[in-house]
Motif scaffolding. Sequence first.
Motif, PDB file in Angstrom:
ATOM      1  N   ARG A 206      -4.127 -17.640   5.657  1.00 40.49           N
ATOM      2  CA  ARG A 206      -5.117 -17.921   6.791  1.00 40.49           C
ATOM      3  C   ARG A 206      -4.513 -17.087   8.023  1.00 40.49           C
ATOM      4  N   TRP A 207      -3.198 -17.325   8.059  1.00 40.83           N
ATOM      5  CA  TRP A 207      -2.608 -16.394   9.371  1.00 40.83           C
ATOM      6  C   TRP A 207      -2.800 -15.069   8.899  1.00 40.83           C
ATOM      7  N   LEU A 208      -2.462 -14.502   7.781  1.00 38.58           N
ATOM      8  CA  LEU A 208      -2.711 -13.294   7.653  1.00 38.58           C
ATOM      9  C   LEU A 208      -4.091 -12.533   7.830  1.00 38.58           C
ATOM     10  N   GLU A 209      -5.068 -13.432   7.343  1.00 38.04           N
ATOM     11  CA  GLU A 209      -6.391 -12.958   7.547  1.00 38.04           C
ATOM     12  C   GLU A 209      -6.753 -13.296   9.137  1.00 38.04           C
ATOM     13  N   ASP A 210      -6.159 -14.092   9.807  1.00 40.34           N
ATOM     14  CA  ASP A 210      -6.544 -14.060  11.294  1.00 40.34           C
ATOM     15  C   ASP A 210      -5.852 -12.887  11.889  1.00 40.34           C
ATOM     16  N   HIS A 211      -4.732 -12.398  11.393  1.00 39.34           N
ATOM     17  CA  HIS A 211      -3.976 -11.201  11.747  1.00 39.34           C
ATOM     18  C   HIS A 211      -4.634  -9.841  11.429  1.00 39.34           C
ATOM     19  N   GLY A 212      -5.775 -10.066  10.546  1.00 37.86           N
ATOM     20  CA  GLY A 212      -6.499  -8.745  10.239  1.00 37.86           C
ATOM     21  C   GLY A 212      -5.677  -7.816   9.184  1.00 37.86           C
ATOM     22  N   ALA A 213      -4.997  -8.720   8.558  1.00 39.45           N
ATOM     23  CA  ALA A 213      -4.049  -7.654   7.700  1.00 39.45           C
ATOM     24  C   ALA A 213      -4.245  -7.817   6.086  1.00 39.45           C
ATOM     25  N   SER A 214      -5.137  -8.935   5.744  1.00 44.19           N
ATOM     26  CA  SER A 214      -5.541  -9.079   4.440  1.00 44.19           C
ATOM     27  C   SER A 214      -6.075  -7.843   3.742  1.00 44.19           C
ATOM     28  N   ALA A 215      -6.750  -6.921   4.056  1.00 40.57           N
ATOM     29  CA  ALA A 215      -7.105  -5.615   3.381  1.00 40.57           C
ATOM     30  C   ALA A 215      -6.022  -5.028   3.170  1.00 40.57           C
ATOM     31  N   LYS A 216      -5.220  -4.826   3.897  1.00 41.16           N
ATOM     32  CA  LYS A 216      -3.769  -3.879   3.572  1.00 41.16           C
ATOM     33  C   LYS A 216      -3.072  -4.532   2.688  1.00 41.16           C
ATOM     34  N   TRP A 217      -2.793  -5.851   2.645  1.00 45.03           N
ATOM     35  CA  TRP A 217      -2.026  -6.520   1.632  1.00 45.03           C
ATOM     36  C   TRP A 217      -2.659  -6.415   0.083  1.00 45.03           C
ATOM     37  N   GLU A 218      -4.042  -6.538   0.143  1.00 40.93           N
ATOM     38  CA  GLU A 218      -4.599  -6.603  -0.902  1.00 40.93           C
ATOM     39  C   GLU A 218      -4.617  -5.199  -1.654  1.00 40.93           C
ATOM     40  N   SER A 219      -4.774  -3.992  -1.010  1.00 39.30           N
ATOM     41  CA  SER A 219      -4.515  -2.851  -1.184  1.00 39.30           C
ATOM     42  C   SER A 219      -3.279  -2.492  -1.808  1.00 39.30           C
ATOM     43  N   ARG A 220      -2.463  -3.285  -1.601  1.00 35.78           N
ATOM     44  CA  ARG A 220      -1.041  -2.857  -1.960  1.00 35.78           C
ATOM     45  C   ARG A 220      -0.579  -3.654  -3.237  1.00 35.78           C
ATOM     46  N   ARG A 221      -1.275  -4.834  -3.637  1.00 34.92           N
ATOM     47  CA  ARG A 221      -1.039  -5.829  -4.625  1.00 34.92           C
ATOM     48  C   ARG A 221      -0.758  -5.095  -5.992  1.00 34.92           C
ATOM     49  N   GLU A 222      -1.427  -4.229  -6.505  1.00 35.18           N
ATOM     50  CA  GLU A 222      -1.327  -3.474  -7.774  1.00 35.18           C
ATOM     51  C   GLU A 222      -0.191  -2.751  -7.761  1.00 35.18           C
ATOM     52  N   ARG A 223       0.150  -1.955  -6.821  1.00 33.98           N
ATOM     53  CA  ARG A 223       1.328  -0.956  -6.498  1.00 33.98           C
ATOM     54  C   ARG A 223       2.539  -1.962  -6.593  1.00 33.98           C
ATOM     55  N   VAL A 224       2.535  -3.021  -6.079  1.00 36.14           N
ATOM     56  CA  VAL A 224       3.685  -4.162  -6.088  1.00 36.14           C
ATOM     57  C   VAL A 224       4.097  -4.690  -7.380  1.00 36.14           C
ATOM     58  N   GLY A 225       2.819  -4.910  -8.122  1.00 31.44           N
ATOM     59  CA  GLY A 225       2.943  -5.412  -9.461  1.00 31.44           C
ATOM     60  C   GLY A 225       3.578  -4.310 -10.405  1.00 31.44           C
ATOM     61  N   ALA A 226       3.260  -3.061 -10.041  1.00 32.04           N
ATOM     62  CA  ALA A 226       3.723  -1.974 -11.218  1.00 32.04           C
ATOM     63  C   ALA A 226       5.389  -1.550 -10.663  1.00 32.04           C
ATOM     64  N   GLN A 227       5.424  -2.008  -9.311  1.00 27.56           N
ATOM     65  CA  GLN A 227       6.848  -1.635  -9.138  1.00 27.56           C
ATOM     66  C   GLN A 227       7.773  -2.581  -9.918  1.00 27.56           C
ATOM     67  N   VAL A 228       7.392  -3.860  -9.513  1.00 22.43           N
ATOM     68  CA  VAL A 228       8.336  -5.123 -10.297  1.00 22.43           C
ATOM     69  C   VAL A 228       8.211  -4.993 -11.671  1.00 22.43           C
ATOM     70  N   SER A 229       7.503  -4.387 -12.346  1.00 21.54           N
ATOM     71  CA  SER A 229       7.408  -4.154 -13.806  1.00 21.54           C
ATOM     72  C   SER A 229       8.128  -3.119 -14.141  1.00 21.54           C
ATOM     73  N   SER A 230       8.121  -2.247 -13.333  1.00 20.46           N
ATOM     74  CA  SER A 230       9.039  -0.980 -13.480  1.00 20.46           C
ATOM     75  C   SER A 230      10.652  -1.046 -13.711  1.00 20.46           C
ATOM     76  N   TYR A 231      10.940  -1.946 -12.824  1.00 20.89           N
ATOM     77  CA  TYR A 231      12.592  -2.212 -12.962  1.00 20.89           C
ATOM     78  C   TYR A 231      13.003  -3.442 -13.463  1.00 20.89           C
ATOM     79  N   SER A 232      12.011  -4.500 -13.855  1.00 22.00           N
ATOM     80  CA  SER A 232      12.043  -5.896 -13.927  1.00 22.00           C
ATOM     81  C   SER A 232      13.165  -5.875 -15.450  1.00 22.00           C
ATOM     82  N   GLU A 233      12.967  -5.092 -16.315  1.00 24.58           N
ATOM     83  CA  GLU A 233      14.211  -5.111 -17.559  1.00 24.58           C
ATOM     84  C   GLU A 233      15.544  -4.793 -17.058  1.00 24.58           C
ATOM     85  N   MET A 234      15.633  -3.786 -16.112  1.00 21.98           N
ATOM     86  CA  MET A 234      16.977  -3.520 -15.472  1.00 21.98           C
ATOM     87  C   MET A 234      17.711  -4.690 -14.692  1.00 21.98           C
TER      88      MET A 234
END
Length: 449
Positions: free
Chosen positions: A297-325
């Motif tokens: 809720r703080w994130l939404e009040d701060h007006g940054a929800s859209a920025k975070w949502e736009s990065r979620r898929e990339r973050v998941g892919a980055q974690v997967s790329s090095y998770s085995e190592m």
Amino acid sequence: MADYKIRKSTEEWPCTRFCRLDLSDESVGEFLLWLCDHSRQQIDERTAAWKRGEVIEHDPVEAMWGFDAPRHRMAKLLWQFLNNGATDEDFRRKFTFRGFDCHETKDALSPVQQKMKWVMDGLFSRQEQDREVGQSDWGEQWWLPEEHAQFVRKQLRQTHVALVEQPSNFVEWIARSLCAQVRRAQAIAIPCHDPARVYIGARKGPYGDPFVWTQGKDGKNCPLGHGADAYLEMDGTGFSWGYPGHGPRHLAHCILADAFDGDLQTAAELGDAFFEQMTLGLPRKEDFRFSRSEVMRWLEDHGASAKWESRRERVGAQVSSYSEMIADQASRLLRIRKGGGLRSQRFDVVPTSFESALYLDLMKMLEHGDGNVLKCAGCSLPVPYDDSGRANRQRARAKKGQPIYHPACFEMYGRTRKKISWQKRAGDPDFRERERLRAREYRREFGNE
């Protein structure tokens, strides 16, 4: 970015450099810092090489072993000698590079320097005698007169062979490499993915200090991770809240990184604002508890929800790329820690005084150069000989009877030649008249006349 490589040949051996000191307080202080690879010249050279992107040489033994390494140890023994035989505890308590200072060094070190010069003179006097009688190499390319040899034996008897040991820094290296990978990806795996998880801070945790957990709906607690430093710090520890300091600020960053499902970039961008509006206001001496929903809720009040949502898929892919190592390295780290850690060991010859350290260094210098003793035409001291191209050229020049120099002596020789040349030219009336005319033209051109 500059590359690093291991230094295979020494720029100069400490025993010869010590003999060239004028023993002023400043020169001895600079020598001590030079032993630790911390002198002004060494720092300036590394900085210049780094700016040019050139290769920077380093000595891993000196870097890893600190004051158990040969040159660092000599620096420590010198400091103790100048401080009236100070103990190891005194050294640990008082010595710093930044605050180091030398006083009245000449009286203390002059006898030591004179003896070392006397021994080195003995090296060259025997060489001269061998040439006079026609003795060739009989398996020994140098040897000392008896009196000199007895003195050196006495100094070397103050050394002993030892197996040196210390905790290995391999564990820290693994941890830092894991953190470096996390920073490159700007994403980290989180222990609990429950959207309804809560963050719980206890003033007295399991170790008696503040501790922070992440708790899912099933009631299972997971220690809060440290974001980009997750593999260097123990999870859940080192946090604090309720005052303007590093601990509360770091807590804000780590809660955001967890709440944003491992997005370190968004957490870093919003960390200061979250700290000022949330963790700074938590009661300093009380426990706290708030949910991930409050953070979102703080994130939404701060007006940054859209920025975070736009990065979620990339973050998941980055974690997967090095998770085995990450999993492999983290597992190795856990096995090492459960096994009680690792040790680094090496055989060494350990001196017990600064003077014995000098003669141990002399021994290593002669062994390193296969017994070759080349004489500097500037200071009449031995020039280090090794397998480098420079050393081979010097040996060739010496065989031809041409002068060879230490680098510093060669610079001084060049300055002396330049000074003599200018003195000769200055004695010529025609030259002086031309210089006066040139100076007059210069002043006229720049409006000084």
